[in-house]
Design a protein around this motif. Structure first.
Motif, PDB file in Angstrom:
ATOM      1  N   UNK A  55      -7.886  35.982 -15.976  1.00 44.33           N
ATOM      2  CA  UNK A  55      -7.810  37.429 -16.180  1.00 44.33           C
ATOM      3  C   UNK A  55      -8.041  37.768 -17.644  1.00 44.33           C
ATOM      4  N   UNK A  60      -1.034  31.081 -11.133  1.00 40.98           N
ATOM      5  CA  UNK A  60      -1.018  32.538 -11.081  1.00 40.98           C
ATOM      6  C   UNK A  60       0.352  33.149 -11.329  1.00 40.98           C
ATOM      7  N   UNK A  80       1.554  29.180  -5.132  1.00 37.84           N
ATOM      8  CA  UNK A  80       0.185  28.699  -5.334  1.00 37.84           C
ATOM      9  C   UNK A  80      -0.805  29.866  -5.441  1.00 37.84           C
ATOM     10  N   UNK A  81      -2.065  29.543  -5.684  1.00 34.26           N
ATOM     11  CA  UNK A  81      -3.112  30.558  -5.795  1.00 34.26           C
ATOM     12  C   UNK A  81      -3.293  31.324  -4.488  1.00 34.26           C
ATOM     13  N   UNK A  95     -12.231  40.627  -7.841  1.00 37.66           N
ATOM     14  CA  UNK A  95     -12.520  39.224  -7.584  1.00 37.66           C
ATOM     15  C   UNK A  95     -13.064  38.508  -8.820  1.00 37.66           C
ATOM     16  N   UNK A  96     -13.656  39.262  -9.749  1.00 40.59           N
ATOM     17  CA  UNK A  96     -14.177  38.657 -10.977  1.00 40.59           C
ATOM     18  C   UNK A  96     -13.078  38.436 -12.010  1.00 40.59           C
ATOM     19  N   UNK A  97     -11.945  39.066 -11.828  1.00 39.58           N
ATOM     20  CA  UNK A  97     -10.975  39.016 -12.911  1.00 39.58           C
ATOM     21  C   UNK A  97      -9.649  38.355 -12.564  1.00 39.58           C
ATOM     22  N   UNK A  98      -9.476  38.005 -11.332  1.00 39.36           N
ATOM     23  CA  UNK A  98      -8.207  37.380 -10.966  1.00 39.36           C
ATOM     24  C   UNK A  98      -8.367  36.579  -9.685  1.00 39.36           C
ATOM     25  N   UNK A  99      -7.555  35.512  -9.567  1.00 42.23           N
ATOM     26  CA  UNK A  99      -7.464  34.811  -8.281  1.00 42.23           C
ATOM     27  C   UNK A  99      -6.291  35.418  -7.515  1.00 42.23           C
ATOM     28  N   UNK A 100      -5.214  35.664  -8.232  1.00 43.67           N
ATOM     29  CA  UNK A 100      -4.059  36.351  -7.663  1.00 43.67           C
ATOM     30  C   UNK A 100      -3.091  36.654  -8.795  1.00 43.67           C
ATOM     31  N   UNK A 101      -2.288  37.701  -8.605  1.00 42.05           N
ATOM     32  CA  UNK A 101      -1.252  38.019  -9.575  1.00 42.05           C
ATOM     33  C   UNK A 101       0.040  37.285  -9.205  1.00 42.05           C
ATOM     34  N   UNK A 102       1.072  37.490  -9.989  1.00 39.50           N
ATOM     35  CA  UNK A 102       2.309  36.711  -9.875  1.00 39.50           C
ATOM     36  C   UNK A 102       3.030  37.003  -8.545  1.00 39.50           C
TER      37      UNK A 102
END
Lengths: 425, 425
Positions: free
Chosen positions: A105, A263, B71-72, B284-291
């Motif tokens: 990010x 993440x 996990x992601x 989708x370009x800036x994160x796989x997932x947040x916390x």
């Protein structure tokens, strides 16, 4: 098995039939295995469960400076977190910002800010130029390429070997083309090739003489301590850039995604103090502060860089049999056939299989038919286009060693079948 | 005290002398008080300490769907968090994304993406237009204005009353100028004025007929359940937009920053499903997932929207005596003098003092000299320029009621002194 490359057509035809029979048996097993993404396994995640015990309702949530981590403030991260991750990166706390929970990010963010607002030393935002280009060592990390593609940054393939990018080509392109604004680098246990940049590669990168005054190396050191077999040191790029008179030329990125929880850990950024000051002013528009509670949790969990290293020893012990399973299968099944090659990585999260040209998509397709999901062929290259259709990224971390052994049987059978098909065509 | 506005010059001169003597006494006290930022007090933060007990090393960290939150994955947030905060916003989970730990960051992000990549229905990114303008109801939130200023978006002041923005002006500008791409709104307990948008204001906003096809209302509902005296309902903007045939015209923002821990909670976003789908592809370009761990923590802590409301009751009980201290001082010291006016807010984090024109900077300066820090005069307006030099934002949440009483004595003395100085000039 005999080397395919020295077989005549009838031997190949015979081999093909045998491989097809064998492969049909795998299909009949109706497997469901996944080697697609570099996700830690559940056993790795359990290493970090005590992180969840670090803070509870009776904890003092003030940092060492007396700051209440439960409230707003401290845009660049709490001082002890900046110290911990500065040590991890081999730089100073003043050169470090602790940001959010994912380095991806923040990489996107740095690229987006460069496009919208510009970087230190530039005369205008990158987005105000007719064209912006980025150098992309290949094979590389698909999500880096997605950032560039999304933002309309043209990508140029740079061949990558076990020792780093083709530096002759990098030096030439960077020196002669001022639209080349940067390069993506994963310096250690490269994603996905598995090599590490040589001292020479790092020094030549640090000493680049870019035509663009606002050129930046995006140094994604995602696997800084992610050794599996051996910790192979890579030169400190920020120090080398300073020595070479290019102190502002590099951005360092890292996170605890593969140290604690993907993440849900902390991400960090490193650069010269001038870069940090410049970026801090830009960040002021987008954040009051990131999650300091989670920073505090990580700082108290690890205490110091040695604490991180102790955790990484445990990760390595879990990952080693998984890498063994992949590498021993390749060695046993493929090595003698000439169907493909690979670098034996000392660490990281991947093994790259380099098939005979024109075989990668076919192998991924065959594996899919047999219930083994791989990263798409082409994902290792900008625009999803591997011009040789050769590279396949194998991710051993998530399945168990037993599952991996099974998946690799399928993979090797597919790899051999595709090679024989190709040689017969 | 007699109304200043009806005093003659010699009465004013006398009043000035007396106020100066009084003010000197405050300066002699060498106070150090801060009413500058809308930070929750330590007692409010303690309400959320049990949040830190929700997950520990023995917890099952899988969500209801079986997803491992350690996990992601799950870019748009875990389903139960999307449900909880959808309920909070009065929309559906499919219309909700749970993102990061601060809504401000996501607002910046939405604006940056609009500039770089465009929004649904637009023919090009906002940044590709010669000029982009945003409507800014004033007085407003300084950090909204900083986002626009940083990104080079021209801001137009729109007068705001207790009942909402000047809708005649908004309708006119939006209809006739296609460079007007959006409007900032804090609909409930507006920051800092303290009113809430009337049904008419919400309906007229939802029914706007913008010249720009890609116009967006940035609906920062930061204080959705942050009642202090009374929960004053505001119409559901997304529903109203749908009714008016403008389903894609609004982005909703919120977070738990003033519910659990500022900057260390979770933030969320709401919009039509088409907007959510469109934005998900960009994200989708800036994160796989947040916390997701922190999402899970919040979901298990609150359980449902009623759980959030129960927490907000406790916040209100803590904030009420603080607002009382501010409002009673103003009532007692200022009301009869004509030196300034204010809206009595039903909730939120601020009281706005509207001084006689030309007095705000002087009051802030006087308070500073006496050790009471206020938000800078001008912060309530784009470019830090309050054309009337009248508005001052008072933030009662952080100091104790006793400190507030003291700070307000200083403030009221400064406000009166500045008024008398002005009337004498």
């Amino acid at each position: 098995m005999k080397n395919f490359l020295s077989m005549n057509q009838s031997e190949l035809a015979e081999a093909k039939e045998e491989l097809q029979r064998k492969f049909q048996k795998f299909k009949d097993c109706e497997l469901s295995l996944n080697m697609a993404r570099g996700k830690p396994g559940a056993d790795q995640l359990e290493l970090s469960l005590p992180l969840l015990d670090v803070l509870n309702s009776r904890s003092d949530c003030h940092d060492a400076s007396g700051l209440d981590c439960r409230n707003y403030g401290e845009l660049l991260g709490i001082p002890e977190a900046r110290k911990l991750f500065a040590d991890y990166m081999g730089i100073t706390p003043e050169e470090t910002i602790v940001v959010g929970s994912a380095s991806l990010t923040f990489m996107y963010d740095c690229m987006a800010r460069a496009m919208l607002l510009g970087v230190l030393g530039g005369d205008k935002p990158w987005g105000k130029h007719e064209k912006v280009k980025f150098l992309c060592p290949v094979p590389g990390y698909d999500r880096h390429f997605t950032i560039c593609e999304t933002l309309g940054i043209e990508m140029i393939n740079i061949p990558l070997t076990e020792l780093g990018p083709d530096m002759d080509l990098v030096e030439k392109l960077v020196a002669e083309d001022e639209t080349v604004k940067g390069i993506w680098c994963v310096p250690k246990y490269t994603n996905p090739l598995g090599g590490s940049y040589s001292d020479e590669a790092v020094r030549r990168l640090a000493a680049l003489k870019p035509a663009a005054r606002d050129f930046r190396i995006f140094w994604d050191n995602a696997y800084a301590l992610h050794y599996v077999y051996e910790d192979t040191p890579v030169l400190n790029i920020l120090k080398e850039c300073k020595k070479a008179g290019n102190p502002d030329m590099v951005y360092l990125f890292g996170s605890t995604s593969k140290i604690t929880f993907p993440g849900a850990g902390v991400a960090f950024f490193g650069a010269s103090r001038d870069n940090v000051d410049f970026i801090a002013r830009q960040l002021n528009a987008q954040s009051i502060s990131w999650d300091k509670i989670n920073m505090l949790r990580h700082v108290r969990f690890f205490r110091d860089a040695a604490g991180i290293r102790a955790q990484m020893d445990k990760h390595a012990a879990i990952l080693r049999p998984k890498f063994d399973a992949v590498l021993s299968a390749l060695e046993r099944e493929i090595a003698s056939t000439g169907a493909g090659s690979w670098v034996k990585p000392k660490g990281g999260y991947f093994v790259t299989y380099m098939a005979l040209p024109g075989c990668a998509k076919r192998i991924v397709q065959l594996c899919k038919e047999a219930g083994v999901v791989l990263t798409d062929a082409g994902a290792t290259h900008p625009y999803h286009q591997d011009p040789e259709d050769s590279y396949i990224r194998l991710a051993p971390s998530f399945p168990s060693p037993a599952e991996l052994a099974q998946a690799m049987e399928v993979f090797c059978a597919a790899a051999k079948l595709a090679a024989v098909e190709k040689l017969l065509a």
